[in-house]
Design a protein around this motif. Structure first.
Motif, short mmCIF file in Angstrom:
data_model
loop_
_atom_site.label_atom_id
_atom_site.label_comp_id
_atom_site.label_asym_id
_atom_site.label_seq_id
_atom_site.Cartn_x
_atom_site.Cartn_y
_atom_site.Cartn_z
N ASP A 76 31.75 43.97 40.04
CA ASP A 76 31.37 42.38 39.86
C ASP A 76 31.70 41.28 38.58
O ASP A 76 31.57 42.06 37.69
CB ASP A 76 29.62 42.37 40.30
CG ASP A 76 29.74 43.19 41.89
OD1 ASP A 76 30.38 43.10 42.71
OD2 ASP A 76 28.52 43.63 41.89
N ARG A 77 32.09 40.60 38.93
CA ARG A 77 32.01 39.61 37.94
C ARG A 77 31.34 38.48 37.71
O ARG A 77 30.69 37.51 39.02
CB ARG A 77 33.30 38.73 38.06
CG ARG A 77 32.86 37.92 36.46
CD ARG A 77 35.21 37.11 35.63
NE ARG A 77 35.69 38.78 35.79
CZ ARG A 77 36.97 38.92 36.21
NH1 ARG A 77 37.86 38.36 36.91
NH2 ARG A 77 37.46 40.17 35.09
N VAL A 78 29.84 38.53 37.06
CA VAL A 78 28.45 37.62 37.50
C VAL A 78 29.00 36.53 36.74
O VAL A 78 29.09 36.92 35.21
CB VAL A 78 27.31 38.48 37.59
CG1 VAL A 78 25.77 37.77 37.98
CG2 VAL A 78 27.58 39.43 38.59
N GLU A 79 28.98 35.65 37.19
CA GLU A 79 28.59 33.99 36.42
C GLU A 79 27.27 34.20 35.66
O GLU A 79 26.30 34.23 35.39
CB GLU A 79 28.88 32.78 37.09
CG GLU A 79 29.35 31.55 36.23
CD GLU A 79 29.72 30.64 37.39
OE1 GLU A 79 28.46 29.70 37.31
OE2 GLU A 79 30.05 30.74 38.20
N GLY A 80 27.70 34.07 34.04
CA GLY A 80 26.02 34.45 33.34
C GLY A 80 25.89 35.23 32.62
O GLY A 80 25.39 35.66 31.64
N LEU A 81 26.70 37.21 33.24
CA LEU A 81 26.18 37.99 33.20
C LEU A 81 27.35 39.37 32.41
O LEU A 81 26.71 39.33 31.51
CB LEU A 81 25.63 38.04 34.09
CG LEU A 81 24.10 37.72 33.90
CD1 LEU A 81 23.52 39.13 36.23
CD2 LEU A 81 23.00 37.87 33.44
N GLY A 82 27.91 38.79 32.90
CA GLY A 82 29.67 39.47 32.66
C GLY A 82 29.79 40.49 33.61
O GLY A 82 29.74 40.08 34.69
N THR A 83 30.55 41.83 33.65
CA THR A 83 31.95 42.51 34.01
C THR A 83 30.63 44.48 34.68
O THR A 83 29.88 44.67 33.60
CB THR A 83 32.73 42.83 33.95
OG1 THR A 83 33.38 41.27 34.03
CG2 THR A 83 33.46 43.82 35.19
N PHE A 84 30.29 44.06 35.66
CA PHE A 84 29.71 45.51 36.11
C PHE A 84 30.16 46.28 37.68
O PHE A 84 31.01 45.54 38.31
CB PHE A 84 28.22 44.95 36.86
CG PHE A 84 26.98 43.79 35.65
CD1 PHE A 84 25.99 44.46 35.37
CD2 PHE A 84 27.08 42.77 35.98
CE1 PHE A 84 25.13 44.32 34.08
CE2 PHE A 84 26.76 41.94 34.96
CZ PHE A 84 25.55 43.00 34.15
N MET A 85 29.96 46.80 37.47
CA MET A 85 30.75 48.33 38.66
C MET A 85 28.96 48.62 38.78
O MET A 85 27.91 49.47 38.85
CB MET A 85 31.25 49.81 38.15
CG MET A 85 31.53 50.59 39.15
SD MET A 85 32.18 52.32 38.51
CE MET A 85 30.29 52.79 38.33
N GLU A 86 29.22 48.42 40.52
CA GLU A 86 28.28 48.88 41.36
C GLU A 86 28.09 50.38 42.64
O GLU A 86 29.28 50.20 42.92
CB GLU A 86 27.21 48.33 41.75
CG GLU A 86 26.57 48.36 43.25
CD GLU A 86 25.57 46.63 43.46
OE1 GLU A 86 25.93 46.98 44.62
OE2 GLU A 86 25.55 45.91 42.93
#
Length: 134
Positions: A76-86
């Motif tokens: 996931d690339r989340v606007e305002g937060l960054g990049t994550f793996m779930e």
């Protein structure tokens, strides 16, 4: 939420912690009507999560240890937060122990150099809400 042009309403109810949820989803046609239904029920928008998600599967053979199985992986690339793996494992809610599953998930990602120290325990909505209300 809107996914590939389809509208989906998702309700999540926490079980043991913020990222362990029962989820109920349904598709609907008219976003404006659904928005007005939710407002009429007393709900109000607090934050908007804008993300781009890539999905895949992680297959871990049992021969590599207790954590054998199939998992859904989301980048996931989340606007305002960054990049994550779930990493997610779908379970039968009645027969699942969240802490056992959590340990299993960490075993599954250990070969990739990830550990519990890398875990984000708050959902994207909570993180954005905290940023907005600093």
């Amino acid at each position: 939420r809107n996914e590939n042009g389809a509208n989906k309403l998702t309700l999540k109810r926490q079980r043991t912690h913020e990222l362990d949820n029962d989820e109920y989803e349904t598709m609907f046609e008219d976003r404006e009507v659904m928005h007005n239904i939710l407002l009429t029920l007393g709900w109000k928008p607090e934050v908007e999560v804008k993300k781009t998600r890539k999905k895949g599967k992680l297959l871990v053979p049992r021969s590599l240890g207790e954590a054998g199985g199939e998992y859904e992986v989301c980048l996931d690339r989340v606007e305002g937060l960054g990049t994550f793996m779930e990493l997610e494992k779908m379970t039968d809610d009645a027969n699942s122990d969240a802490e056992v599953i959590r340990k299993e998930l960490f075993e599954a990602v250990k070969p990739f150099g990830l550990s519990e120290a890398d875990e984000e325990k708050l959902g994207y909505d909570t993180q954005l809400f905290k940023l907005k209300n600093k």
